[in-house]
Design an enzyme around this catalytic site. Structure first.
Site, mmCIF file in Angstrom:
data_model
loop_
_atom_site.group_PDB
_atom_site.id
_atom_site.type_symbol
_atom_site.label_atom_id
_atom_site.label_comp_id
_atom_site.label_asym_id
_atom_site.label_seq_id
_atom_site.Cartn_x
_atom_site.Cartn_y
_atom_site.Cartn_z
ATOM 1 N N CYS A 127 0.784 -1.151 -0.288
ATOM 2 C CA CYS A 127 0.117 -0.071 0.257
ATOM 3 C C CYS A 127 0.919 1.047 -0.046
ATOM 4 O O CYS A 127 1.997 1.206 -0.470
ATOM 5 C CB CYS A 127 -1.057 -0.154 1.253
ATOM 6 N N PHE A 128 0.664 2.306 0.828
ATOM 7 C CA PHE A 128 1.551 3.475 0.730
ATOM 8 C C PHE A 128 2.589 3.166 1.849
ATOM 9 O O PHE A 128 3.919 3.676 1.273
ATOM 10 C CB PHE A 128 0.612 4.789 0.877
#
Length: 167
Positions: A127-128
């Site tokens: 994800c981030f």
């Protein structure tokens, strides 16, 4: 709210039964939120230790990407559109993940332009910055995926070391 095979005219969020059917088939194209929210997996301290061992470093991910690993980016589509992506990753936003991993393989290929991962495939989530990928790991484990890991450094770390792939 639990769904049954027979639908009332609307559900608790005011969605029409026809919209619920559309959402079950292709939730990401319907513009509606999935009916069934993913549930986190409960755990013990032993499980938490096992999860920590399932994290991969940047270097490990680069090496894994040379093999047949399936890399799923669980960021939202707008994040991928804005920032780019890690090459050869499949974007499946976290809110769609549980349903996507249970889809008919033909529908999965149609929506994501990739072969659907088998429960025995090696899958890495990103994800981030690691929070959503850890949730994704838990969801996949609860669905019976046995070879799952996540990249805690996420896109943030990757982008510091590599140029992201733009759409």
């Amino acid at each position: 709210m639990e769904q049954t095979e027979e639908y009332q005219d609307t559900d608790r969020d005011g969605r029409q039964a026809k919209d619920v059917e559309k959402m079950r088939k292709f939730p990401q194209r319907s513009g509606l939120n999935p009916v069934q929210e993913p549930r986190a997996v409960g755990g013990s301290s032993r499980r938490l230790c096992a999860e920590a061992e399932r994290g991969v470093t940047y270097e490990e991910l680069k090496e894994l990407k040379k093999s047949s690993v399936v890399h799923i980016d669980v960021r939202e589509r707008w994040e991928v559109d804005r920032d780019g992506k890690i090459p050869a990753s499949i974007n499946i936003p976290l809110k769609e993940l549980v349903e996507a991993l249970q889809m008919d393989p033909t529908d999965f290929r149609e929506l994501y332009n990739q072969k659907m991962p088998a429960k025995s495939d090696h899958v890495v989530f990103s994800c981030f910055a690691g929070s959503r990928s850890k949730q994704a790991l838990n969801f996949a484990t609860s669905l019976g995926f046995s070879r799952v890991q996540h990249f805690p450094g996420g896109f943030e770390e990757w982008a510091k070391r590599e140029h992201p792939e733009k759409k």
